[in-house]
Design a protein around this motif. Structure first.
Motif, PDB file in Angstrom:
ATOM      1  N   ALA A  73       7.119  45.393  61.309  1.00  0.00           N
ATOM      2  CA  ALA A  73       8.064  45.418  60.191  1.00  0.00           C
ATOM      3  C   ALA A  73       7.334  45.414  58.856  1.00  0.00           C
ATOM      4  O   ALA A  73       7.672  46.168  57.934  1.00  0.00           O
ATOM      5  N   VAL A  74       6.317  44.571  58.746  1.00  0.00           N
ATOM      6  CA  VAL A  74       5.568  44.490  57.485  1.00  0.00           C
ATOM      7  C   VAL A  74       4.772  45.768  57.254  1.00  0.00           C
ATOM      8  O   VAL A  74       4.749  46.303  56.137  1.00  0.00           O
ATOM      9  N   ARG A  75       4.137  46.287  58.284  1.00  0.00           N
ATOM     10  CA  ARG A  75       3.344  47.513  58.122  1.00  0.00           C
ATOM     11  C   ARG A  75       4.220  48.695  57.752  1.00  0.00           C
ATOM     12  O   ARG A  75       3.816  49.562  56.969  1.00  0.00           O
ATOM     13  N   SER A  76       5.415  48.755  58.312  1.00  0.00           N
ATOM     14  CA  SER A  76       6.345  49.820  57.944  1.00  0.00           C
ATOM     15  C   SER A  76       6.700  49.729  56.465  1.00  0.00           C
ATOM     16  O   SER A  76       6.737  50.747  55.758  1.00  0.00           O
ATOM     17  N   ALA A  77       6.940  48.513  55.980  1.00  0.00           N
ATOM     18  CA  ALA A  77       7.254  48.322  54.567  1.00  0.00           C
ATOM     19  C   ALA A  77       6.068  48.678  53.680  1.00  0.00           C
ATOM     20  O   ALA A  77       6.230  49.268  52.606  1.00  0.00           O
ATOM     21  N   ILE A  78       4.863  48.341  54.126  1.00  0.00           N
ATOM     22  CA  ILE A  78       3.653  48.673  53.364  1.00  0.00           C
ATOM     23  C   ILE A  78       3.501  50.183  53.238  1.00  0.00           C
ATOM     24  O   ILE A  78       3.193  50.708  52.155  1.00  0.00           O
ATOM     25  N   GLU A  79       3.710  50.902  54.324  1.00  0.00           N
ATOM     26  CA  GLU A  79       3.563  52.352  54.288  1.00  0.00           C
ATOM     27  C   GLU A  79       4.563  52.993  53.332  1.00  0.00           C
ATOM     28  O   GLU A  79       4.236  53.960  52.629  1.00  0.00           O
ATOM     29  N   ARG A  80       5.777  52.455  53.289  1.00  0.00           N
ATOM     30  CA  ARG A  80       6.786  53.028  52.398  1.00  0.00           C
ATOM     31  C   ARG A  80       6.449  52.782  50.933  1.00  0.00           C
ATOM     32  O   ARG A  80       6.893  53.525  50.060  1.00  0.00           O
ATOM     33  N   LEU A 119       8.695  43.026  50.018  1.00  0.00           N
ATOM     34  CA  LEU A 119       7.358  43.116  50.595  1.00  0.00           C
ATOM     35  C   LEU A 119       6.410  42.122  49.943  1.00  0.00           C
ATOM     36  O   LEU A 119       5.647  41.428  50.633  1.00  0.00           O
ATOM     37  N   GLN A 120       6.420  42.040  48.622  1.00  0.00           N
ATOM     38  CA  GLN A 120       5.534  41.099  47.927  1.00  0.00           C
ATOM     39  C   GLN A 120       5.782  39.668  48.386  1.00  0.00           C
ATOM     40  O   GLN A 120       4.851  38.894  48.596  1.00  0.00           O
ATOM     41  N   ARG A 121       7.040  39.311  48.549  1.00  0.00           N
ATOM     42  CA  ARG A 121       7.358  37.935  48.933  1.00  0.00           C
ATOM     43  C   ARG A 121       6.947  37.628  50.359  1.00  0.00           C
ATOM     44  O   ARG A 121       6.457  36.538  50.652  1.00  0.00           O
ATOM     45  N   ILE A 122       7.145  38.574  51.263  1.00  0.00           N
ATOM     46  CA  ILE A 122       6.777  38.315  52.659  1.00  0.00           C
ATOM     47  C   ILE A 122       5.262  38.235  52.801  1.00  0.00           C
ATOM     48  O   ILE A 122       4.734  37.416  53.559  1.00  0.00           O
ATOM     49  N   VAL A 123       4.525  39.071  52.060  1.00  0.00           N
ATOM     50  CA  VAL A 123       3.056  38.997  52.101  1.00  0.00           C
ATOM     51  C   VAL A 123       2.588  37.671  51.513  1.00  0.00           C
ATOM     52  O   VAL A 123       1.684  37.018  52.054  1.00  0.00           O
ATOM     53  N   SER A 124       3.208  37.235  50.425  1.00  0.00           N
ATOM     54  CA  SER A 124       2.820  35.987  49.778  1.00  0.00           C
ATOM     55  C   SER A 124       3.075  34.779  50.676  1.00  0.00           C
ATOM     56  O   SER A 124       2.263  33.851  50.730  1.00  0.00           O
ATOM     57  N   THR A 125       4.196  34.795  51.393  1.00  0.00           N
ATOM     58  CA  THR A 125       4.559  33.610  52.176  1.00  0.00           C
ATOM     59  C   THR A 125       3.915  33.568  53.557  1.00  0.00           C
ATOM     60  O   THR A 125       3.706  32.480  54.103  1.00  0.00           O
ATOM     61  N   GLU A 126       3.578  34.715  54.129  1.00  0.00           N
ATOM     62  CA  GLU A 126       3.110  34.725  55.514  1.00  0.00           C
ATOM     63  C   GLU A 126       1.672  35.196  55.708  1.00  0.00           C
ATOM     64  O   GLU A 126       1.198  35.236  56.837  1.00  0.00           O
ATOM     65  N   SER A 127       0.963  35.547  54.633  1.00  0.00           N
ATOM     66  CA  SER A 127      -0.402  36.056  54.818  1.00  0.00           C
ATOM     67  C   SER A 127      -1.366  34.966  55.284  1.00  0.00           C
ATOM     68  O   SER A 127      -2.411  35.288  55.860  1.00  0.00           O
ATOM     69  N   TYR A 128      -1.017  33.695  55.074  1.00  0.00           N
ATOM     70  CA  TYR A 128      -1.887  32.633  55.594  1.00  0.00           C
ATOM     71  C   TYR A 128      -1.854  32.624  57.124  1.00  0.00           C
ATOM     72  O   TYR A 128      -2.832  32.283  57.781  1.00  0.00           O
ATOM     73  N   ARG A 129      -0.716  33.014  57.682  1.00  0.00           N
ATOM     74  CA  ARG A 129      -0.554  33.053  59.133  1.00  0.00           C
ATOM     75  C   ARG A 129      -1.051  34.382  59.717  1.00  0.00           C
ATOM     76  O   ARG A 129      -1.594  34.444  60.808  1.00  0.00           O
ATOM     77  N   PHE A 130      -0.814  35.465  58.956  1.00  0.00           N
ATOM     78  CA  PHE A 130      -1.226  36.804  59.379  1.00  0.00           C
ATOM     79  C   PHE A 130      -2.062  37.426  58.260  1.00  0.00           C
ATOM     80  O   PHE A 130      -1.566  38.239  57.477  1.00  0.00           O
ATOM     81  N   PRO A 131      -3.345  37.069  58.159  1.00  0.00           N
ATOM     82  CA  PRO A 131      -4.171  37.603  57.068  1.00  0.00           C
ATOM     83  C   PRO A 131      -4.285  39.117  57.092  1.00  0.00           C
ATOM     84  O   PRO A 131      -4.556  39.728  56.060  1.00  0.00           O
TER      85      PRO A 131
END
Length: 215
Positions: A73-80, A119-131
């Motif tokens: 889901a995150v990678r799809s959002a990044i590509e868009r 996308l910015q918010r999900i990366v900010s909140t979950e990148s510690y778990r999924f670098p």
């Protein structure tokens, strides 16, 4: 009667490739919304399946675990959100300062959209778990723009329009000063007005150009 059998037909209800792709996109978008709304730990496959009207079995057939669905889901959002190089090239009209301002406004405008903000918010909140999502977001977003701006500085220095400098460092400084502050305010829920964004971008680019102008 010749005994010739009629051609086999597509099974009833079987989706076309386009329909399947649209359904998968709907799944990934819905999953991203729920991961953002509830956090990775509290969002469940059951919750996502109910929201998207899909069985858990169907989801698990595509994504064997919650982490796989989250990353997809995150990678799809990044590509868009990735900016094609040709879009950046179209911003270069030969004037370095004006091109830098256009690049800054493009990047800030992307983040200000619903998809960009999510996308910015999900990366900010979950990148510690999924670098890996932080790395993927940087490589498909910021790094492409930094590379483009680095080229702008290289060409301007070669033409004598600015003093020779570490172009990559200058590009990173530009992104931090002209874009980073505005993005942080937008993500924090305190978006500047369009007029304030223009004022800050213009000031930052002018300041940077003054520092690089040949003496």
């Amino acid at each position: 009667m010749t005994g010739t059998r009629p051609p086999a037909r597509r099974g009833a209800g079987r989706p076309t490739r386009e329909q399947a792709e649209a359904r998968d996109k709907e799944l990934l978008d819905t999953a991203l919304d729920l991961f953002l709304e509830h956090g990775y730990e509290l969002a469940t496959i059951e919750m996502i399946a109910a929201r998207v009207a899909m069985t858990k079995r169907t989801i698990y057939a595509r994504y064997p675990e919650k982490a796989a669905l989250f990353l997809a889901a995150v990678r799809s959002a990044i590509e868009r959100q990735a900016v094609p190089r040709e879009v950046l090239d179209d911003l270069d009209r030969g004037d370095l300062a004006e091109t830098l301002k256009a690049v800054a406004r493009l990047r800030i405008g992307q983040v200000a959209t619903p998809d960009g903000l999510r996308l910015q918010r999900i990366v900010s909140t979950e990148s510690y778990r999924f670098p890996e999502i932080f790395v993927a977001h940087y490589e498909r977003s910021t790094a492409l723009v930094v590379d483009f701006v680095t080229g702008l500085f290289d060409r301007a220095a070669a033409a004598g329009r600015i003093v020779p400098t570490d172009s990559e460092q200058a590009a990173r400084a530009f992104m931090s000063m002209a874009v980073g502050g505005q993005v942080r305010a937008i993500v924090a829920g305190r978006p500047p007005t369009p007029e304030k964004i223009d004022e800050r971008v213009d000031f930052t680019v002018d300041l940077l150009m003054n520092g690089l102008r040949p003496r």
